[in-house]
Design an enzyme around this catalytic site. Structure first.
Site, PDB file in Angstrom:
ATOM      1  N   HIS A 180      11.527  21.863  64.002  1.00  0.00           N
ATOM      2  CA  HIS A 180      11.828  21.660  63.027  1.00  0.00           C
ATOM      3  C   HIS A 180      13.244  22.227  63.363  1.00  0.00           C
ATOM      4  O   HIS A 180      14.200  22.428  62.551  1.00  0.00           O
ATOM      5  CB  HIS A 180      11.647  22.119  61.442  1.00  0.00           C
ATOM      6  CG  HIS A 180      10.980  23.719  61.926  1.00  0.00           C
ATOM      7  ND1 HIS A 180      10.117  24.439  62.011  1.00  0.00           N
ATOM      8  CD2 HIS A 180      11.789  24.881  61.565  1.00  0.00           C
ATOM      9  CE1 HIS A 180      10.140  25.232  62.052  1.00  0.00           C
ATOM     10  NE2 HIS A 180      10.652  25.388  61.284  1.00  0.00           N
ATOM     11  N   LYS A 184      17.622  22.508  61.650  1.00  0.00           N
ATOM     12  CA  LYS A 184      17.948  23.378  61.194  1.00  0.00           C
ATOM     13  C   LYS A 184      20.074  23.813  61.339  1.00  0.00           C
ATOM     14  O   LYS A 184      20.407  22.877  62.822  1.00  0.00           O
ATOM     15  CB  LYS A 184      18.075  25.017  61.730  1.00  0.00           C
ATOM     16  CG  LYS A 184      16.160  25.922  61.074  1.00  0.00           C
ATOM     17  CD  LYS A 184      16.276  26.649  62.060  1.00  0.00           C
ATOM     18  CE  LYS A 184      14.871  27.038  61.091  1.00  0.00           C
ATOM     19  NZ  LYS A 184      15.049  27.809  60.230  1.00  0.00           N
ATOM     20  N   GLU A 218       9.701  37.561  62.815  1.00  0.00           N
ATOM     21  CA  GLU A 218       9.324  36.683  61.628  1.00  0.00           C
ATOM     22  C   GLU A 218       8.343  37.975  61.783  1.00  0.00           C
ATOM     23  O   GLU A 218       7.556  38.819  62.301  1.00  0.00           O
ATOM     24  CB  GLU A 218       8.545  36.150  61.584  1.00  0.00           C
ATOM     25  CG  GLU A 218       8.556  34.622  62.061  1.00  0.00           C
ATOM     26  CD  GLU A 218       7.468  33.205  62.685  1.00  0.00           C
ATOM     27  OE1 GLU A 218       7.311  32.685  61.424  1.00  0.00           O
ATOM     28  OE2 GLU A 218       7.049  33.104  63.228  1.00  0.00           O
ATOM     29  N   HIS A 242      10.080  25.905  69.599  1.00  0.00           N
ATOM     30  CA  HIS A 242      11.633  25.950  69.218  1.00  0.00           C
ATOM     31  C   HIS A 242      12.697  26.851  69.884  1.00  0.00           C
ATOM     32  O   HIS A 242      13.271  26.536  69.951  1.00  0.00           O
ATOM     33  CB  HIS A 242      11.480  26.836  67.689  1.00  0.00           C
ATOM     34  CG  HIS A 242      10.567  26.066  67.402  1.00  0.00           C
ATOM     35  ND1 HIS A 242      10.349  24.561  66.784  1.00  0.00           N
ATOM     36  CD2 HIS A 242       9.417  27.317  66.383  1.00  0.00           C
ATOM     37  CE1 HIS A 242       8.844  24.580  65.829  1.00  0.00           C
ATOM     38  NE2 HIS A 242       8.625  26.234  65.305  1.00  0.00           N
ATOM     39  N   LYS A 346       5.632  37.792  65.567  1.00  0.00           N
ATOM     40  CA  LYS A 346       5.053  37.931  64.110  1.00  0.00           C
ATOM     41  C   LYS A 346       4.839  39.417  63.810  1.00  0.00           C
ATOM     42  O   LYS A 346       4.739  40.421  64.348  1.00  0.00           O
ATOM     43  CB  LYS A 346       3.592  37.185  63.590  1.00  0.00           C
ATOM     44  CG  LYS A 346       3.037  35.626  64.658  1.00  0.00           C
ATOM     45  CD  LYS A 346       3.348  35.326  63.388  1.00  0.00           C
ATOM     46  CE  LYS A 346       3.639  33.186  63.753  1.00  0.00           C
ATOM     47  NZ  LYS A 346       4.125  32.420  63.188  1.00  0.00           N
TER      48      LYS A 346
END
Ligand code: BG6
Length: 492
Positions: A180, A184, A218, A242, A346
């Site tokens: 995905h 973007k 993130e 990614h 994370k």
């Protein structure tokens, strides 16, 4: 807009991805008038829900800012749910009565003719069996497409096996492997920035560029995802797909056409030019970390091993990385000697994804205190581009320099809502455009580079370096750049 109505069948239709990303994206496509009337979304799961229950669930759990009741009403009528014990149905040979496959078959084959898209938002080991099930049930036509979510496999061998299995039922042109990040806006803009402007190309090489940093940080942790994450980790979950895709777009040669194969050909060449990292080099050029308890955004959060979840931590939980940093190199004429630093984690203190291209210093400085130019491509939270230039501080005294950003915010430059990546990609699937999807050789070339790093990490006697939640990863990440006198962008 798509020209013909379609049936979009989502395996994993009540799962996290469907509820958080796919359904909201489809809602927006519908509201923007991109879905022809007659297009249906058929969610598949074991949940036992009927159409009405599923619509209620979506209405209760999916929130879309600014959605109006009329838009919702229209969109909900497109949703259907088929309850299926997918594994039982497949092993029993496809269409057996009562397995749910019979229900799907009846739904797809009755009434007006529509394109069929099968979206596998389920674990990768289910891809082969699901495709065989679809084949056995006779549901795959030449116009059907299948979408495979990442990560595709857990290493090169399993990716090849899955690709072979899916390839028995679907031809390569029918297979859409989704990443995905490629949907973007800023990521697509990277190609436009590089190949629709003349000024960058002459300096886009090792003569002018010192290094590149690609960060996807993130603040979220992994609550409730242990079952998946223990066996994935940041390298499989984020870097293999990614981050490597972003690297490809920065490093690729100009394609001769804006065409699905031309662009993907150039990306594969980058992946094939990555310098392999294994054994002792993995110790020098890679860093892995796991978060411990800490604070993010002022809130206390548990460490990875104490995250709430359906399964208790195991030995694998202690070894899995929630942070990874790698010093990569692209061994070709353009990039020789330019490090590409990749970093993802994370529970970092900030949520941002960005690509920083750090230029070399001026060859001879006549002013004190300058610093090299930087081009920053922000992917999130707000999408934009900044070019950090040196400027003179206003004042009559000694000349003093300060970096000032020349800044383009997409939100300000282009009015209107910036569509989510999944909206763009779902429409590409429905219209049959695979340019922003990964070809088999791309996915496999990425695994080929990742495999030796994984092997070294998995046989390492030591666990990942701990870092408290809310900090920028373990100390090793700073040292990775510090060794050559460099620093991460946010520390400059
Ligand atoms: C997914 C990963 O592919 O990307 C998640 O599985 C991650 O772990 C997510 O949180 C990040 O996506 P985005 O678009 O929020 O940056």
């Amino acid at each position: 807009p798509a020209r013909r109505p379609a049936d979009l069948v989502i395996f994993g239709g009540t799962g996290d991805l469907a509820m958080r990303k796919l359904i909201p994206a489809l809602y927006h496509c519908d509201r923007d008038g991109l879905l022809p009337s007659g297009t249906r979304v058929i969610a598949m799961s074991r949940s036992g829900l009927g159409d009405a229950d599923y619509r209620d669930k979506v209405r209760a759990e999916v929130s879309v800012p600014g959605a109006t009741p009329d838009d919702w009403r229209r969109f909900l009528t497109r949703l259907h749910h088929v309850s299926v014990d997918i594994s039982a149905g497949v092993s029993a040979g496809g269409t057996n009565a009562g397995t749910g496959w019979d229900h799907l078959t009846a739904l797809l084959t009755g009434g007006e003719e529509r394109d069929r898209v099968f979206y596998l938002a389920s674990p990768p080991m289910t891809f082969g069996p699901f495709c065989r099930g679809l084949g056995a049930a006779g549901l795959v036509t030449p116009a059907s497409r299948v979408v495979l979510e990442k990560p595709l496999g857990r290493d090169l061998a399993s990716a090849q096996r899955i690709n072979d299995e899916v390839g028995e039922i679907f031809s390569e042109s029918q297979i859409f492997r989704i990443d995905h990040y490629l949907g973007k806006e800023t990521v697509q803009n990277l190609l436009v920035l590089r190949f629709a402007n003349a000024f960058l190309e002459p300096i886009w090489n090792s003569l002018w560029i010192d290094h590149v940093q690609i960060t996807v940080a993130e603040t979220v942790g992994t609550p409730g995802r242990r079952g998946y994450y223990d066996h994935a980790g940041a390298l499989r979950d984020m870097v293999q797909n990614h981050l490597l895709q972003l690297l490809c777009l920065v490093a690729m040669e100009p394609p001769s056409r804006n065409d699905r194969e031309a662009i993907r050909d150039e990306k594969v060449k980058v992946l094939q030019a990555l310098r392999p990292i294994s054994g002792t080099e993995a110790d020098r050029f890679t860093v892995r970390g796991q978060y411990t308890a800490g604070h993010v955004g002022g809130c206390a959060v548990p460490g990875y091993l104490d995250e709430p979840g359906s399964t208790p931590p195991t030995e694998a939980s202690g070894r899995v990385e929630t942070f990874a940093a790698i010093r990569a190199e692209v061994k070709n004429w353009r990039w020789a000697g330019v490090p590409f630093y990749l970093r993802t984690g994370k529970r970092m203190p900030f949520r941002h994804s960005e690509i920083v291209v750090r230029f070399k210093d001026v060859p001879h400085s006549i002013f004190p205190g300058g610093s090299p130019n930087r081009l920053v491509l922000r992917l999130q939270p707000s999408e934009g581009i900044e070019l950090h230039l040196m400027a003179k501080e206003p004042g009559a005294g000694e000349v003093a320099l300060r970096p000032v950003p020349l800044s383009l915010s997409f939100g300000q430059a282009f009015q209107g809502r910036v569509p989510e990546a999944y909206e763009r990609l779902l429409m590409d699937v429905l219209t049959g455009n695979p340019t922003l999807f990964m070809r088999r050789d791309e996915v496999e070339a990425a695994w080929q580079w990742i495999d030796p790093i994984l092997a070294t990490w998995e046989t390492a006697g030591t666990p990942p370096e701990p870092y408290p939640a809310g900090t920028a990863g373990p100390d090793g990440a700073r040292e990775l750049l510090g060794r050559s006198g460099r620093t991460w962008h946010e520390e400059e």
